[in-house]
Enzyme design. Structure first.
Site, PDB file in Angstrom:
ATOM      1  N   HIS A   1      -8.787  12.096   6.780  1.00  0.00           N
ATOM      2  CA  HIS A   1      -9.262  12.262   5.430  1.00  0.00           C
ATOM      3  C   HIS A   1     -10.804  12.362   5.602  1.00  0.00           C
ATOM      4  O   HIS A   1     -11.740  12.566   4.604  1.00  0.00           O
ATOM      5  CB  HIS A   1      -9.486  10.813   4.528  1.00  0.00           C
ATOM      6  CG  HIS A   1      -7.705  10.404   4.340  1.00  0.00           C
ATOM      7  ND1 HIS A   1      -7.369   9.354   3.796  1.00  0.00           N
ATOM      8  CD2 HIS A   1      -6.754  11.338   4.226  1.00  0.00           C
ATOM      9  CE1 HIS A   1      -6.165   9.164   3.645  1.00  0.00           C
ATOM     10  NE2 HIS A   1      -5.559  10.446   4.036  1.00  0.00           N
TER      11      HIS A   1
ATOM     12  N   PRO B   1      -3.541  -8.605   7.207  1.00  0.00           N
ATOM     13  CA  PRO B   1      -3.455  -9.869   6.349  1.00  0.00           C
ATOM     14  C   PRO B   1      -2.389  -9.927   5.533  1.00  0.00           C
ATOM     15  O   PRO B   1      -1.701 -10.801   5.284  1.00  0.00           O
ATOM     16  CB  PRO B   1      -4.614 -10.191   5.779  1.00  0.00           C
ATOM     17  CG  PRO B   1      -5.648  -9.171   6.269  1.00  0.00           C
ATOM     18  CD  PRO B   1      -4.767  -8.005   6.879  1.00  0.00           C
TER      19      PRO B   1
HETATM   20  P1  OAD Z   1      -6.247   0.351   1.169  1.00  0.00           P
HETATM   21  O1  OAD Z   1      -7.364  -0.164   0.534  1.00  0.00           O
HETATM   22  O2  OAD Z   1      -4.941   0.849   0.576  1.00  0.00           O
HETATM   23  O3  OAD Z   1      -5.599  -0.790   2.016  1.00  0.00           O
HETATM   24  C1  OAD Z   1      -6.318  -1.673   2.821  1.00  0.00           C
HETATM   25  C2  OAD Z   1      -5.449  -2.535   3.567  1.00  0.00           C
HETATM   26  O4  OAD Z   1      -5.979  -3.174   4.454  1.00  0.00           O
HETATM   27  C3  OAD Z   1      -4.754  -3.505   2.833  1.00  0.00           C
HETATM   28  O5  OAD Z   1      -3.501  -3.550   3.350  1.00  0.00           O
HETATM   29  C4  OAD Z   1      -5.226  -5.044   3.309  1.00  0.00           C
HETATM   30  O6  OAD Z   1      -4.297  -6.021   3.052  1.00  0.00           O
HETATM   31  C5  OAD Z   1      -5.773  -4.620   4.700  1.00  0.00           C
HETATM   32  N1  OAD Z   1      -6.846  -5.616   5.164  1.00  0.00           N
HETATM   33  C6  OAD Z   1      -7.833  -6.109   4.407  1.00  0.00           C
HETATM   34  N2  OAD Z   1      -8.679  -6.583   5.095  1.00  0.00           N
HETATM   35  C7  OAD Z   1      -8.129  -6.542   6.502  1.00  0.00           C
HETATM   36  C8  OAD Z   1      -8.700  -7.096   7.681  1.00  0.00           C
HETATM   37  N3  OAD Z   1      -9.635  -7.778   8.111  1.00  0.00           N
HETATM   38  N4  OAD Z   1      -7.750  -6.387   8.812  1.00  0.00           N
HETATM   39  C9  OAD Z   1      -6.827  -5.880   8.648  1.00  0.00           C
HETATM   40  N5  OAD Z   1      -6.260  -5.526   7.528  1.00  0.00           N
HETATM   41  C10 OAD Z   1      -6.941  -5.709   6.551  1.00  0.00           C
HETATM   42  O7  OAD Z   1      -6.906   1.425   2.110  1.00  0.00           O
HETATM   43  P2  OAD Z   1      -5.970   2.460   2.905  1.00  0.00           P
HETATM   44  O8  OAD Z   1      -4.473   2.294   3.098  1.00  0.00           O
HETATM   45  O9  OAD Z   1      -6.864   2.959   4.262  1.00  0.00           O
HETATM   46  O10 OAD Z   1      -7.627   8.362   0.880  1.00  0.00           O
HETATM   47  O11 OAD Z   1      -6.225   3.541   1.921  1.00  0.00           O
HETATM   48  C11 OAD Z   1      -5.759   5.101   2.380  1.00  0.00           C
HETATM   49  C12 OAD Z   1      -6.248   6.000   1.519  1.00  0.00           C
HETATM   50  O12 OAD Z   1      -6.408   5.705   0.153  1.00  0.00           O
HETATM   51  C13 OAD Z   1      -7.631   6.047   1.618  1.00  0.00           C
HETATM   52  O13 OAD Z   1      -8.208   6.892   3.027  1.00  0.00           O
HETATM   53  C14 OAD Z   1      -8.103   6.932   0.569  1.00  0.00           C
HETATM   54  C15 OAD Z   1      -7.424   6.404  -0.537  1.00  0.00           C
HETATM   55  O14 OAD Z   1      -6.813   7.107  -1.252  1.00  0.00           O
HETATM   56  C16 OAD Z   1      -8.362   9.332   0.357  1.00  0.00           C
HETATM   57  O15 OAD Z   1      -9.664   9.132   0.135  1.00  0.00           O
HETATM   58  C17 OAD Z   1      -7.825  10.726   0.484  1.00  0.00           C
END
Ligand code: OAD
Length: 254
Positions: free
Chosen positions: A129, A227
């Protein structure tokens, strides 16, 4: 739990081609809010616009100053963050694969640059991204990517043509490509990896979701650290409920 961790550890050490896929969760403990959590980027934003509307090329063309205001705020958060034990454990893992002559690739959805700052190899780290510390010409006068020089307000300019620059990130109304986001490379990896380690993502975007579904379809072991694991379905899926900065060092160094 310790059984699951032991299984994950043995799958990872037995892999000959490991791919690690990370999302916002791995940077949560560095103080960067996740996207879909309570303090998510998409829910912060400026007073006047819904953040989802802001992360598009269309919005950028209509209101470049507003969009940059928001990205400069996000950039500031990223600049003040430091890699955590989760990022560092992935670097150690990469080095151990390198020493053993085995294949290792890191695919990250994060634009914060923390994997590279921790020491992950830029040649095998795919920022699908983009990276918020960089800009490119909004009118594509050239395909070059430039570091963003210090800027507190206003619209950064393209160092080549002097027109508006944009953040080097993928927006919601844009497609993945190979040059900026390693689209084909990641699709190829999805057919080659023999273990997939997923950390901290809800898998809402298409390329990461494709990588995971291809691995599950091929019967490859998939380990998901979160988590709140995504509830992936598959005989060879191992879900580990916990925080990246705690579980990763435990699995990888334990
Ligand atoms: P999300 O905010 O959708 O998801 C974050 C994930 O991290 C969730 O499943 C949480 O449960 C988990 N989480 C929170 N704290 C954590 C920890 N300490 N250790 C491990 N996991 C934890 O973020 P992404 O999946 O990265 O795209 O989002 C993907 C994309 O959506 C982003 O890159 C962005 C957005 O649209 C673009 O900008 C194109």
């Amino acid at each position: 739990m310790s059984d699951t961790i032991d299984r994950a550890r043995s799958l990872i050490s037995g892999a000959s081609h490991l791919v690690v896929l990370t999302g916002a969760g791995i940077s949560a403990e560095s103080g960067i809010p996740t996207f879909r959590g309570a303090d998510g980027f998409w829910r912060v934003g400026s007073k006047n616009y819904h953040p989802q509307q802001m992360a598009t090329y269309r919005a950028f063309c209509a209101m470049p100053e507003e969009i940059w205001k928001w990205y400069l705020y996000r950039l500031d958060l990223c600049k003040n963050a430091k890699p955590n034990a989760g990022h560092r454990a992935i670097v150690k893992l990469e080095k151990s694969f390198e020493r053993a002559g085995k294949q290792f690739h890191l695919v990250t959805q994060n634009v914060d640059g923390l994997h590279l700052e921790a020491g992950s190899d830029p040649a095998t780290t795919y920022q699908v991204h983009g990276n918020i510390h960089f800009i490119r010409c909004a009118k594509e006068c050239s395909p070059d990517i430039h570091p963003l020089a210090k800027q507190n307000a206003g619209v950064p300019l393209c160092p080549q043509c002097g027109g508006f620059a944009r953040p080097h990130v993928l927006w919601f109304d844009e497609m993945y490509d190979e040059k900026n986001y390693k689209y084909e490379t990641v699709l190829t990896l999805s057919q080659k990896l023999d273990v997939l380690l997923i950390v901290g993502t809800t898998l809402q975007t298409s390329l990461p979701a494709l990588l995971v579904s291809a691995a599950i379809k091929r019967g490859v072991p998939v380990i998901d650290i979160n988590p709140e694991p995504a509830g992936l379905d598959g005989d060879r899926v191992i879900q580990i409920s916990g925080k990246a900065a705690e579980i990763l060092p435990e699995i990888l160094e334990g």
